[in-house]
Design a protein around this motif. Structure first.
Motif, PDB file in Angstrom:
ATOM      1  N   LEU A 100       0.829  -1.204   0.000  1.00 51.29           N
ATOM      2  CA  LEU A 100       0.000   0.000   0.000  1.00 51.29           C
ATOM      3  C   LEU A 100       0.861   1.250   0.000  1.00 51.29           C
ATOM      4  O   LEU A 100       2.007   1.222   0.457  1.00 51.29           O
ATOM      5  CB  LEU A 100      -0.901  -0.006   1.238  1.00 51.29           C
ATOM      6  N   PRO A 101       0.320   2.368  -0.467  1.00 48.58           N
ATOM      7  CA  PRO A 101       1.059   3.627  -0.374  1.00 48.58           C
ATOM      8  C   PRO A 101       1.387   3.920   1.095  1.00 48.58           C
ATOM      9  O   PRO A 101       0.575   3.673   1.986  1.00 48.58           O
ATOM     10  CB  PRO A 101       0.082   4.667  -0.923  1.00 48.58           C
ATOM     11  N   GLN A 102       2.582   4.409   1.308  1.00 49.74           N
ATOM     12  CA  GLN A 102       3.020   4.724   2.668  1.00 49.74           C
ATOM     13  C   GLN A 102       2.545   6.118   3.053  1.00 49.74           C
ATOM     14  O   GLN A 102       2.563   7.042   2.240  1.00 49.74           O
ATOM     15  CB  GLN A 102       4.545   4.633   2.771  1.00 49.74           C
ATOM     16  N   GLY A 103       2.132   6.249   4.300  1.00 49.13           N
ATOM     17  CA  GLY A 103       1.702   7.542   4.812  1.00 49.13           C
ATOM     18  C   GLY A 103       2.893   8.460   5.040  1.00 49.13           C
ATOM     19  O   GLY A 103       4.040   8.020   5.065  1.00 49.13           O
ATOM     20  N   THR A 104       2.609   9.729   5.213  1.00 46.14           N
ATOM     21  CA  THR A 104       3.651  10.714   5.478  1.00 46.14           C
ATOM     22  C   THR A 104       3.308  11.482   6.738  1.00 46.14           C
ATOM     23  O   THR A 104       2.259  11.267   7.338  1.00 46.14           O
ATOM     24  CB  THR A 104       3.788  11.691   4.295  1.00 46.14           C
ATOM     25  N   GLY A 105       4.172  12.387   7.125  1.00 43.31           N
ATOM     26  CA  GLY A 105       3.913  13.226   8.291  1.00 43.31           C
ATOM     27  C   GLY A 105       4.527  12.648   9.549  1.00 43.31           C
ATOM     28  O   GLY A 105       5.398  11.778   9.505  1.00 43.31           O
ATOM     29  N   ASN A 106       4.050  13.144  10.687  1.00 44.51           N
ATOM     30  CA  ASN A 106       4.593  12.734  11.988  1.00 44.51           C
ATOM     31  C   ASN A 106       4.364  11.271  12.290  1.00 44.51           C
ATOM     32  O   ASN A 106       5.144  10.651  13.012  1.00 44.51           O
ATOM     33  CB  ASN A 106       3.993  13.587  13.115  1.00 44.51           C
ATOM     34  N   ASP A 107       3.283  10.711  11.784  1.00 39.07           N
ATOM     35  CA  ASP A 107       2.949   9.317  12.074  1.00 39.07           C
ATOM     36  C   ASP A 107       2.479   8.637  10.790  1.00 39.07           C
ATOM     37  O   ASP A 107       1.288   8.544  10.519  1.00 39.07           O
ATOM     38  CB  ASP A 107       1.865   9.248  13.154  1.00 39.07           C
ATOM     39  N   PRO A 108       3.421   8.148   9.976  1.00 40.46           N
ATOM     40  CA  PRO A 108       3.054   7.532   8.696  1.00 40.46           C
ATOM     41  C   PRO A 108       2.138   6.326   8.859  1.00 40.46           C
ATOM     42  O   PRO A 108       1.303   6.054   7.997  1.00 40.46           O
ATOM     43  CB  PRO A 108       4.402   7.114   8.092  1.00 40.46           C
ATOM     44  N   TYR A 109       2.272   5.617   9.961  1.00 39.84           N
ATOM     45  CA  TYR A 109       1.425   4.458  10.239  1.00 39.84           C
ATOM     46  C   TYR A 109      -0.044   4.887  10.322  1.00 39.84           C
ATOM     47  O   TYR A 109      -0.909   4.311   9.673  1.00 39.84           O
ATOM     48  CB  TYR A 109       1.889   3.830  11.553  1.00 39.84           C
ATOM     49  N   MET A 110      -0.324   5.917  11.117  1.00 41.41           N
ATOM     50  CA  MET A 110      -1.701   6.397  11.256  1.00 41.41           C
ATOM     51  C   MET A 110      -2.185   7.070   9.972  1.00 41.41           C
ATOM     52  O   MET A 110      -3.365   7.009   9.646  1.00 41.41           O
ATOM     53  CB  MET A 110      -1.815   7.365  12.435  1.00 41.41           C
ATOM     54  N   ALA A 111      -1.279   7.697   9.233  1.00 40.69           N
ATOM     55  CA  ALA A 111      -1.662   8.366   7.985  1.00 40.69           C
ATOM     56  C   ALA A 111      -2.240   7.370   6.986  1.00 40.69           C
ATOM     57  O   ALA A 111      -3.121   7.732   6.195  1.00 40.69           O
ATOM     58  CB  ALA A 111      -0.462   9.091   7.384  1.00 40.69           C
ATOM     59  N   GLN A 112      -1.782   6.115   7.033  1.00 48.36           N
ATOM     60  CA  GLN A 112      -2.346   5.111   6.119  1.00 48.36           C
ATOM     61  C   GLN A 112      -3.845   4.944   6.335  1.00 48.36           C
ATOM     62  O   GLN A 112      -4.582   4.708   5.381  1.00 48.36           O
ATOM     63  CB  GLN A 112      -1.652   3.757   6.313  1.00 48.36           C
ATOM     64  N   TYR A 113      -4.307   5.060   7.575  1.00 45.01           N
ATOM     65  CA  TYR A 113      -5.736   4.901   7.839  1.00 45.01           C
ATOM     66  C   TYR A 113      -6.558   6.028   7.229  1.00 45.01           C
ATOM     67  O   TYR A 113      -7.707   5.823   6.859  1.00 45.01           O
ATOM     68  CB  TYR A 113      -5.994   4.793   9.351  1.00 45.01           C
ATOM     69  N   GLU A 114      -5.976   7.201   7.122  1.00 45.81           N
ATOM     70  CA  GLU A 114      -6.672   8.325   6.491  1.00 45.81           C
ATOM     71  C   GLU A 114      -6.699   8.177   4.973  1.00 45.81           C
ATOM     72  O   GLU A 114      -7.575   8.689   4.308  1.00 45.81           O
ATOM     73  CB  GLU A 114      -6.003   9.651   6.863  1.00 45.81           C
ATOM     74  N   MET A 115      -5.720   7.472   4.436  1.00 46.43           N
ATOM     75  CA  MET A 115      -5.579   7.331   2.993  1.00 46.43           C
ATOM     76  C   MET A 115      -6.425   6.198   2.412  1.00 46.43           C
ATOM     77  O   MET A 115      -6.639   6.144   1.213  1.00 46.43           O
ATOM     78  CB  MET A 115      -4.110   7.048   2.643  1.00 46.43           C
ATOM     79  N   ALA A 116      -6.887   5.280   3.228  1.00 46.71           N
ATOM     80  CA  ALA A 116      -7.569   4.078   2.743  1.00 46.71           C
ATOM     81  C   ALA A 116      -8.828   4.438   1.943  1.00 46.71           C
ATOM     82  O   ALA A 116      -9.755   5.047   2.483  1.00 46.71           O
ATOM     83  CB  ALA A 116      -7.934   3.178   3.912  1.00 46.71           C
ATOM     84  N   PRO A 117      -8.891   4.058   0.667  1.00 49.07           N
ATOM     85  CA  PRO A 117     -10.082   4.337  -0.138  1.00 49.07           C
ATOM     86  C   PRO A 117     -11.322   3.674   0.475  1.00 49.07           C
ATOM     87  O   PRO A 117     -11.290   2.499   0.824  1.00 49.07           O
ATOM     88  CB  PRO A 117      -9.754   3.714  -1.499  1.00 49.07           C
ATOM     89  N   ASN A 118     -12.366   4.452   0.632  1.00 47.49           N
ATOM     90  CA  ASN A 118     -13.619   3.996   1.243  1.00 47.49           C
ATOM     91  C   ASN A 118     -13.451   3.579   2.701  1.00 47.49           C
ATOM     92  O   ASN A 118     -14.276   2.845   3.238  1.00 47.49           O
ATOM     93  CB  ASN A 118     -14.256   2.871   0.415  1.00 47.49           C
ATOM     94  N   GLY A 119     -12.367   4.048   3.340  1.00 52.58           N
ATOM     95  CA  GLY A 119     -12.139   3.759   4.753  1.00 52.58           C
ATOM     96  C   GLY A 119     -12.957   4.678   5.645  1.00 52.58           C
ATOM     97  O   GLY A 119     -13.556   5.657   5.189  1.00 52.58           O
ATOM     98  N   GLU A 120     -12.970   4.357   6.904  1.00 49.57           N
ATOM     99  CA  GLU A 120     -13.764   5.111   7.880  1.00 49.57           C
ATOM    100  C   GLU A 120     -13.107   6.436   8.245  1.00 49.57           C
ATOM    101  O   GLU A 120     -13.793   7.446   8.411  1.00 49.57           O
ATOM    102  CB  GLU A 120     -13.940   4.242   9.133  1.00 49.57           C
ATOM    103  N   GLY A 121     -11.807   6.460   8.426  1.00 43.45           N
ATOM    104  CA  GLY A 121     -11.092   7.673   8.823  1.00 43.45           C
ATOM    105  C   GLY A 121     -11.113   7.884  10.328  1.00 43.45           C
ATOM    106  O   GLY A 121     -12.002   7.414  11.044  1.00 43.45           O
ATOM    107  N   ILE A 122     -10.097   8.583  10.800  1.00 46.88           N
ATOM    108  CA  ILE A 122      -9.915   8.794  12.242  1.00 46.88           C
ATOM    109  C   ILE A 122     -11.029   9.657  12.840  1.00 46.88           C
ATOM    110  O   ILE A 122     -11.494   9.390  13.950  1.00 46.88           O
ATOM    111  CB  ILE A 122      -8.534   9.424  12.529  1.00 46.88           C
ATOM    112  N   ALA A 123     -11.498  10.672  12.142  1.00 46.35           N
ATOM    113  CA  ALA A 123     -12.540  11.550  12.691  1.00 46.35           C
ATOM    114  C   ALA A 123     -13.828  10.776  12.954  1.00 46.35           C
ATOM    115  O   ALA A 123     -14.466  10.950  13.997  1.00 46.35           O
ATOM    116  CB  ALA A 123     -12.802  12.724  11.754  1.00 46.35           C
ATOM    117  N   VAL A 124     -14.209   9.901  12.037  1.00 41.47           N
ATOM    118  CA  VAL A 124     -15.428   9.102  12.227  1.00 41.47           C
ATOM    119  C   VAL A 124     -15.223   8.102  13.366  1.00 41.47           C
ATOM    120  O   VAL A 124     -16.101   7.927  14.213  1.00 41.47           O
ATOM    121  CB  VAL A 124     -15.836   8.396  10.913  1.00 41.47           C
TER     122      VAL A 124
END
Length: 186
Positions: A100-124
């Motif tokens: 999968l594409p790697q996330g960027t920023g302070n926490d690339p691991y958590m950034a992947q969850y924001e990037m997931a197509p049709n994913g829930e996302g951290i805010a939800v």
């Protein structure tokens, strides 16, 4: 806001954890190590005073399996609550993280969850966890998932909850939250 006393368990290691796959709302069974993780969590809980605690679990198979091992000797019943399920990873469920594409920023691991197509996302996920915590009427033992645990702990304790070097882990240990303070029990 003040929240009740909590003990938070992440499910034991699963076959997909061992393969570094995104699980989200899909499921894979515990490995032998995962069963040992759950047994260790049960030993930790048996050393605590848990009279009056509710036992609440994500409905995912891996958390139900963990609860069955960890809570068998101490809980009269473990109830499921869908709000404790893991963050949805949409189209990436079942995929190897390395593909999968790697996330960027302070926490690339958590950034992947924001990037997931049709994913829930951290805010939800955060809104779901906040609704769950608002509905709690007393102390509880929660059996949940890595990202869900992280979000719940951050809501209850604040950013300090994530300063532990194993924020993405938690398998085989128990987080104790009381009075806005988090302790890692191993």
């Amino acid at each position: 806001m003040t929240y009740p006393e909590l003990y938070i368990l992440r499910h034991g290691e699963t076959t997909w954890n061992a393969e570094n796959r995104m699980q989200g709302w899909l499921n894979s069974p515990l490995t032998l190590k995962g069963e040992a993780d759950a047994a260790r969590q049960g030993a930790i809980l048996r050393g605590r005073q848990l009279d009056g605690f509710a036992y609440l679990c994500s409905p995912s198979g891996r958390t139900v399996q963990t609860a069955g091992i960890a809570c068998a000797q101490i809980a009269e019943a473990v109830h499921t609550d869908i709000r404790l399920r893991e963050i949805g990873v949409g189209d990436w469920a079942g995929r190897l993280r390395d593909e999968l594409p790697q996330g960027t920023g302070n926490d690339p691991y958590m950034a992947q969850y924001e990037m997931a197509p049709n994913g829930e996302g951290i805010a939800v996920l955060s809104a779901r966890c906040l609704a769950f915590l608002t509905d709690l009427s007393g102390p509880a033992v929660l059996i949940t998932h890595g990202i869900t645990s992280r979000v719940i702990r951050e809501i209850v304790v604040g950013p300090d909850a994530l300063s532990n070097p194993s924020i993405h882990g938690g398998q085989g240990c128990v987080y104790h939250l009381k009075g806005g303070v988090q302790n890692l029990l191993t």
